[in-house]
Design an enzyme around this catalytic site. Sequence first.
Site, mmCIF file in Angstrom:
data_model
loop_
_atom_site.group_PDB
_atom_site.id
_atom_site.type_symbol
_atom_site.label_atom_id
_atom_site.label_comp_id
_atom_site.label_asym_id
_atom_site.label_seq_id
_atom_site.Cartn_x
_atom_site.Cartn_y
_atom_site.Cartn_z
ATOM 1 N N HIS A 1 0.824 -1.208 0.000
ATOM 2 C CA HIS A 1 0.000 0.000 0.000
ATOM 3 C C HIS A 1 0.864 1.267 0.000
ATOM 4 O O HIS A 1 2.021 1.249 0.405
ATOM 5 C CB HIS A 1 -0.933 -0.004 1.211
ATOM 6 C CG HIS A 1 -2.064 -0.984 1.076
ATOM 7 N ND1 HIS A 1 -2.932 -1.272 2.099
ATOM 8 C CD2 HIS A 1 -2.450 -1.734 0.017
ATOM 9 C CE1 HIS A 1 -3.825 -2.161 1.659
ATOM 10 N NE2 HIS A 1 -3.543 -2.469 0.413
ATOM 11 N N GLU B 1 0.927 3.924 1.847
ATOM 12 C CA GLU B 1 1.436 4.410 3.138
ATOM 13 C C GLU B 1 2.692 3.635 3.534
ATOM 14 O O GLU B 1 3.677 4.211 3.986
ATOM 15 C CB GLU B 1 0.392 4.247 4.256
ATOM 16 C CG GLU B 1 -0.966 4.820 3.951
ATOM 17 C CD GLU B 1 -1.905 3.809 3.311
ATOM 18 O OE1 GLU B 1 -1.559 3.213 2.275
ATOM 19 O OE2 GLU B 1 -3.008 3.621 3.850
ATOM 20 N N CYS C 1 -5.431 1.079 6.007
ATOM 21 C CA CYS C 1 -5.921 -0.214 6.486
ATOM 22 C C CYS C 1 -5.197 -0.587 7.781
ATOM 23 O O CYS C 1 -4.281 0.108 8.229
ATOM 24 C CB CYS C 1 -5.714 -1.284 5.415
ATOM 25 S SG CYS C 1 -3.988 -1.809 5.230
ATOM 26 N N CYS D 1 -1.317 -1.075 7.365
ATOM 27 C CA CYS D 1 -0.597 0.199 7.280
ATOM 28 C C CYS D 1 -0.634 0.927 8.616
ATOM 29 O O CYS D 1 0.337 1.595 8.984
ATOM 30 C CB CYS D 1 -1.181 1.067 6.174
ATOM 31 S SG CYS D 1 -0.806 0.411 4.535
HETATM 32 ZN ZN LIG Z 1 -2.822 -0.414 3.870
#
Ligand SMILES: [Zn+2]
Length: 161
Positions: free
Chosen positions: A79, A81, A105, A108
């Site tokens: 992801h 981040e 999420c 992250c």
């Molecule tokens: Zn994430």
Amino acid sequence: MTGKRDGYISWDEYFMGVAKLSGMRSKDPNSQVGACIVSQDNKILSMGYNGFPMGCSDDEFPWARDGGELDTKYFYVTHSELNAILNYRGGSLEGAKLYVSLFPCNECAKAIIQAGIKTIVYECDKYADSPAVKASKRMLDAAGVRYYQYTPTGRKIEIEV
Ligand SMILES: [Zn+2]
């Protein structure tokens, strides 16, 4: 005496703009998310977008959302981040601020907390009802990471490249 010009973009517009510009690098056909990490004194430290790890070809690994576990993107995508955190090689992110176009999420959130990031400015929270985002908020709350939604200004920023 001539004063400064009007119409310059705000810090928030600047950093969310950079986050969204980073998201435009994503090869994911369904979801383009971008992140920008900023120091407490408004210096950009890192950026990221969702994509496969280095060496994992965008043309060979799957972008599908449905199918067998090993044939969907979920096991492989990093992801935005996490990429922004991992892209930073300058030392500590303690006290930094993260601008991101989608609420982080749970995975992250763990990385954000452990990296010492203290503030999240997010644009969209469309998965607020998902267990991943509920777990994320539970951890962020427990760890004292502040998060708030970006207030859109409606300004269109056009760049010719
Ligand atoms: Zn994430």
